[in-house]
Design a protein around this motif. Structure first.
Motif, PDB file in Angstrom:
ATOM      1  N   ARG A 131       0.831  -1.186   0.024  1.00 31.03           N
ATOM      2  CA  ARG A 131      -0.005   0.084   0.065  1.00 31.03           C
ATOM      3  C   ARG A 131       0.862   1.269  -0.107  1.00 31.03           C
ATOM      4  N   ARG A 132       1.965   1.229   0.758  1.00 27.52           N
ATOM      5  CA  ARG A 132       2.854   2.464   0.777  1.00 27.52           C
ATOM      6  C   ARG A 132       4.290   2.495   0.349  1.00 27.52           C
ATOM      7  N   GLY A 133       4.719   1.334   0.042  1.00 29.29           N
ATOM      8  CA  GLY A 133       6.111   1.390  -0.240  1.00 29.29           C
ATOM      9  C   GLY A 133       6.516   1.732  -1.515  1.00 29.29           C
ATOM     10  N   SER A 134       7.862   1.592  -1.918  1.00 28.81           N
ATOM     11  CA  SER A 134       8.484   2.129  -3.333  1.00 28.81           C
ATOM     12  C   SER A 134       7.940   0.818  -4.078  1.00 28.81           C
ATOM     13  N   SER A 135       8.284   1.123  -5.542  1.00 29.74           N
ATOM     14  CA  SER A 135       8.237  -0.045  -6.294  1.00 29.74           C
ATOM     15  C   SER A 135       8.900  -1.203  -6.254  1.00 29.74           C
ATOM     16  N   LYS A 136      10.319  -1.010  -5.492  1.00 26.81           N
ATOM     17  CA  LYS A 136      10.916  -2.096  -5.111  1.00 26.81           C
ATOM     18  C   LYS A 136      10.295  -2.869  -4.048  1.00 26.81           C
ATOM     19  N   GLU A 137       9.857  -2.042  -2.996  1.00 28.39           N
ATOM     20  CA  GLU A 137       9.394  -2.769  -1.730  1.00 28.39           C
ATOM     21  C   GLU A 137       8.193  -3.613  -2.158  1.00 28.39           C
ATOM     22  N   ILE A 138       7.264  -2.894  -3.102  1.00 24.62           N
ATOM     23  CA  ILE A 138       6.019  -3.711  -3.554  1.00 24.62           C
ATOM     24  C   ILE A 138       6.335  -5.015  -3.941  1.00 24.62           C
ATOM     25  N   ALA A 139       7.496  -4.800  -5.014  1.00 21.60           N
ATOM     26  CA  ALA A 139       7.978  -6.044  -5.752  1.00 21.60           C
ATOM     27  C   ALA A 139       8.131  -7.227  -4.596  1.00 21.60           C
ATOM     28  N   LEU A 140       9.050  -6.854  -3.802  1.00 17.88           N
ATOM     29  CA  LEU A 140       9.555  -7.711  -2.943  1.00 17.88           C
ATOM     30  C   LEU A 140       8.318  -8.190  -1.782  1.00 17.88           C
ATOM     31  N   ALA A 141       7.708  -7.307  -1.379  1.00 13.58           N
ATOM     32  CA  ALA A 141       6.479  -7.760  -0.517  1.00 13.58           C
ATOM     33  C   ALA A 141       5.759  -8.785  -1.031  1.00 13.58           C
ATOM     34  N   SER A 142       5.201  -8.554  -2.360  1.00 12.45           N
ATOM     35  CA  SER A 142       4.536  -9.283  -3.532  1.00 12.45           C
ATOM     36  C   SER A 142       5.288 -10.664  -3.445  1.00 12.45           C
ATOM     37  N   HIS A 143       6.357 -10.723  -3.505  1.00  8.35           N
ATOM     38  CA  HIS A 143       7.152 -12.049  -3.690  1.00  8.35           C
ATOM     39  C   HIS A 143       6.891 -12.780  -2.189  1.00  8.35           C
ATOM     40  N   VAL A 144       7.161 -12.109  -1.173  1.00 13.21           N
ATOM     41  CA  VAL A 144       6.956 -12.857   0.146  1.00 13.21           C
ATOM     42  C   VAL A 144       5.531 -13.341   0.616  1.00 13.21           C
ATOM     43  N   ILE A 145       4.654 -12.693  -0.131  1.00 15.99           N
ATOM     44  CA  ILE A 145       3.311 -13.063   0.103  1.00 15.99           C
ATOM     45  C   ILE A 145       2.790 -14.268  -0.768  1.00 15.99           C
ATOM     46  N   GLY A 146       3.564 -14.656  -1.892  1.00 16.02           N
ATOM     47  CA  GLY A 146       3.556 -15.777  -2.656  1.00 16.02           C
ATOM     48  C   GLY A 146       4.315 -16.583  -1.949  1.00 16.02           C
ATOM     49  N   LEU A 147       5.451 -16.739  -1.481  1.00 17.25           N
ATOM     50  CA  LEU A 147       6.072 -17.559  -0.662  1.00 17.25           C
ATOM     51  C   LEU A 147       5.378 -18.238   0.504  1.00 17.25           C
ATOM     52  N   LEU A 148       4.697 -16.999   1.149  1.00 22.61           N
ATOM     53  CA  LEU A 148       3.943 -17.328   2.403  1.00 22.61           C
ATOM     54  C   LEU A 148       2.819 -18.287   1.949  1.00 22.61           C
ATOM     55  N   ALA A 149       2.233 -18.078   0.862  1.00 20.13           N
ATOM     56  CA  ALA A 149       1.062 -19.185   0.540  1.00 20.13           C
ATOM     57  C   ALA A 149       1.633 -20.494   0.013  1.00 20.13           C
ATOM     58  N   LEU A 150       2.736 -20.350  -0.615  1.00 19.97           N
ATOM     59  CA  LEU A 150       3.295 -21.702  -1.294  1.00 19.97           C
ATOM     60  C   LEU A 150       3.488 -22.432  -0.003  1.00 19.97           C
TER      61      LEU A 150
END
Length: 440
Positions: A99-118
């Motif tokens: 919601r609030r991060g830079s493009s890089k932070e959004i990309a990293l956070a998105s990847h973490v959420i995917g790993l969390l689900a897997l």
């Protein structure tokens, strides 16, 4: 069996003092090893806890470093215990970054959420991840300022839907969100800037990844009318990655079936004669689309070069479209295999091939680890890995190697002393036997 009996007999030769000494020494070494392994495991959990704490920091660069470390940790080990304890906290912090991060932070956070689900696998946790994440991701997708950010958001949406989606409607909702990125006319609030080739490839790959989970009969025909024509048009684009993604998706569409739901000619009528006319027109339209796609695929399978900026991908394109051509003409899907821990993971359908390639891309260096230990992925591919030792035993640090595996380690020194004592006792026994026994 004989070796264990021999070891028991040799142990019985030792006097009680020696046995007690060895037992005490062995116990001490075992305690040291267990203590070391527990300490290593504790340190790993401590590092992850520190990374989660760092996500509360105001400095964006600090949060980015923490997210990078979390990704590395989830790739190197299956973090079941951590997910069990900190799943909700980590999810909400990552959504905050989106919601609030830079493009890089959004990309990293998105990847973490995917790993969390897997890591969590199918169930209530994965479904909660999907429900909580869809809205923040859909909002973030409307700002298409950075290819890396959009690609990561799309991959995240694909993964969490793949794992956490319980109903076909949930999967189609995610597919619609992806579709709107490259077809903004379907979403009234989506920006209309022309999508880049990277963005198109990410959308098509993520969309087709979710299509692998769908039954053709459950698809809403109103949602995907004209998609075959759209993918066919992508085959004429200059970017090879776009062409390959579109070609594989078309192969999947033909494999799934129910082509009328993708063709753009499906119409309903209460008049039976009109209905028959519509069906005939629809069939002709599908046959025309198939013939057009077949010609395009045939051309791309034999392209001489010069139509794409990345010439190194030419062979990859040719091979891909030769496989597609063989499938469309003869019905044979490509058979592929990947070696995982000495065993082969094989695919024989377009659906499994697309799933395999997508997960390999998403997991990167963590793919083999997850394929070896992630039960959800075992179920997806029908793959049974070799029964490996627990991660704590086969993942040994440099310090542990020096302590327990080198020739000068505590363990090896103790083993050498034990064998020397066995040898001396055996020699003493043999001398006594020959001195007082019968001659041979």
């Amino acid at each position: 069996m004989g070796r264990r009996s021999s070891q028991r007999r040799n142990a019985a030769m030792l006097d009680s003092d020696d046995t007690d000494s060895l037992s005490s020494s062995s116990t001490t070494r075992s305690d040291m090893m267990l203590s070391g392994l527990e300490e290593v495991q504790f340190d790993k959990e401590t590092v992850l806890d520190q990374c989660v704490d760092a996500l509360y920091e105001k400095r964006g660069s600090t949060r980015e470093k923490a997210l990078t470390s979390i990704i590395e940790a989830f790739n190197s080990n299956i973090q079941h215990e951590f997910v069990e304890k900190k799943f909700a906290t980590l999810l909400q912090l990552c959504l905050s970054s989106i919601r609030r991060g830079s493009s890089k932070e959004i990309a990293l956070a998105s990847h973490v959420i995917g790993l969390l689900a897997l890591t969590a696998g199918p169930g209530d946790k994965a479904h909660e991840i999907l429900e909580e994440s869809v809205k923040p991701i859909s909002v973030a997708l409307k700002s298409r300022s950075d290819n890396s950010k959009i690609s990561s958001l799309l991959e995240c949406l694909a993964i969490i839907t793949f794992v956490g989606g319980k109903e076909p409607e949930e999967t189609e909702e995610s597919m619609q969100l992806m579709w709107q990125v490259i077809n903004p006319k379907l979403g009234p609030n989506v920006a209309t800037a022309k999508p880049s080739p990277v963005m198109i490839t990410a959308v098509v790959s993520s969309w087709s990844f979710l299509l692998t989970t769908m039954d053709g009969w459950t698809l809403n025909p109103k949602s995907w009318q004209g998609s075959i024509s759209y993918f066919s048009n992508l085959l004429d684009k200059e970017d090879r990655s776009v062409r390959i993604a579109a070609g594989e998706t078309l192969a999947l569409v033909f494999e799934v079936g129910s082509l009328e739901k993708f063709s753009g000619e499906s119409k309903e009528s209460s008049d039976s004669s009109a209905d028959e006319t519509n069906k005939s027109r629809e069939l002709l339209h599908i046959q025309g689309l198939r013939a057009k796609v077949l010609n395009q695929v045939r051309t791309l399978s034999a392209e001489a070069g010069g139509k794409g900026s990345a010439k190194k991908d030419l062979n990859n394109q040719r091979n891909t479209f030769r496989d597609i051509l063989e499938f469309l003409e003869d019905g044979y899907s490509p058979e592929t295999s990947v070696k995982i821990g000495g065993l082969l993971l094989s695919t024989s359908t377009w659906a499994h091939l697309i799933q395999l390639n997508f997960l390999k891309h998403f997991l990167g260096g963590g793919f083999v680890k997850h394929m070896q230990e992630n039960e959800f992925l075992h179920d997806v591919f029908g793959f049974t890995p070799k029964k490996n030792l627990p991660a704590s035993q086969h993942r040994v640090s440099g310090t542990d190697k020096r302590m327990y595996k080198s020739p000068n380690s505590i363990l090896n020194k103790a083993r050498t002393q034990f064998l020397n004592k066995q040898r001396m006792l055996s020699q003493d026994k043999n001398v006594g036997y020959y001195e007082g026994g019968d001659e041979f």
